[in-house]
Write an enzyme that holds these catalytic residues in place. Structure first.
Site: not given
Length: 252
Positions: A89, A116, A154, A169
Site C-alpha cells: 500500500p 505485518e 491480456r 479499453d
C-alpha cells in the site's frame, strides 16, 4: 513473458491465473507463471518464515533468510533479467501506462507480503519497485499480484481473440479516457433501447458517437483524467455538445 511470484499461497496464484484470458495465454505459451513458496526454503522443523517485530507491537514480520534463499532460487531458474516488484500500500499506484511497460518486459518477479509485512532490510536491498492497487489494506499481496498478472497477460500479443479489444479499453488510446457504453442483443428491451446510431451502419457516425460518449463518461466519472489529457479542438467540441445535451434531452 515469464512471471515468478514469491508467495506463501502459490496455489491461490495458480488457480486465479488459470481461468479466462490468462489461462488461455498460458495454454498458447504466450505467458508463463511460476509460484515460489519461501516456506520451502526455511530451515528448522517448523520452517518458520516470520517472527515478532523488534520494538514490540502486534503481528509478525516475514524473515530475511527464507525470502533471500527463495529469491536466489527464482533468479537462478532463468537468466532473463527481472525487476523485483513488491505489492504494498506504500507503493506507486498502478496505472494502465505502467501495466503496458510491465507487459513489454521479458520477465518480472512479484513479491507478496503477509502479516505485518517484510523485514525492511530485505525490501531495501532486494526490491526494485513497490506497487499499490489503491489506498486500502489487504491481508496480503496475492490479490495485487493476481491483478498485475491479469493486466499484463491480456496485453501479450495473441492473448485476446480480437487485438482491438485492448485498444478500446478504459485508460487506453491516445488520451487514456474511460471506455464508451456497449450494447448487445436485443435492440429493444424493457430496460431501454440500443441507441439508433449504433444500428445505423454508418461507421463514421458510430466512431464519433463512441468518442463523444467516452469523453462525456470521463468528464462525469473521472474529470481529473481530462485535466491531464490534451484534448483536440474536435474533442472539446464533442464534449461541449454532450454536456449541452445533458441540460435538455440526455445524450443517448
Amino acid at each position: 513473458m515469464r512471471v515468478d511470484v514469491i508467495t506463501l499461497f502459490p496455489e491461490f496464484i495458480a488457480q486465479s491465473a488459470g481461468l479466462g484470458v490468462v489461462g488461455r495465454a498460458q495454454e498458447k505459451s504466450l505467458f508463463s507463471l511460476h509460484g515460489w513458496n519461501p516456506r520451502d526454503y526455511a530451515e528448522g522443523n517448523y520452517r518458520r518464515v516470520d517472527d515478532r517485530p523488534f520494538g514490540g507491537g502486534p503481528g509478525m514480520v516475514m524473515l530475511i533468510e527464507p525470502l533471500q534463499a527463495c529469491l536466489d532460487a527464482v533468479r537462478m531458474a532463468d537468466p532473463a533479467p527481472a525487476p523485483v516488484i513488491y505489492l504494498s500500500p506504500q507503493g506507486r499506484p498502478l496505472t494502465q501506462s505502467r501495466v503496458r511497460e510491465l507487459a513489454a518486459l521479458p520477465r518480472m518477479i512479484l513479491l507478496c507480503g503477509r502479516y505485518e509485512g517484510i523485514d525492511e532490510r530485505f525490501l531495501a536491498s532486494q526490491v526494485d519497485e513497490e506497487i499499490s492497487l489503491g489506498d486500502y489494506v489487504l491481508s496480503g499481496g496475492e490479490l495485487g499480484a493476481a491483478v498485475i498478472i491479469d493486466a499484463v497477460a491480456r496485453l501479450q500479443e495473441g492473448a485476446l481473440n480480437d487485438a482491438e479489444s485492448a485498444a478500446q479499453d478504459s485508460f487506453e488510446g491516445d488520451l487514456g479516457l474511460l471506455d464508451c457504453p456497449h450494447y448487445s442483443q436485443p435492440a429493444q428491451h424493457a430496460l431501454g433501447e440500443v441507441p439508433d446510431v449504433l444500428r445505423s451502419g454508418n461507421h463514421a457516425a458510430i466512431a464519433r458517437w463512441r468518442r463523444q460518449q467516452s469523453l462525456l463518461r470521463t468528464w462525469q466519472r473521472r474529470p481529473e483524467l481530462l485535466d491531464e489529457a490534451r484534448l483536440s479542438k474536435a474533442d472539446r467540441q464533442l464534449l461541449e455538445q454532450a454536456r449541452q445535451g445533458l441540460q435538455g434531452t440526455p445524450t443517448p
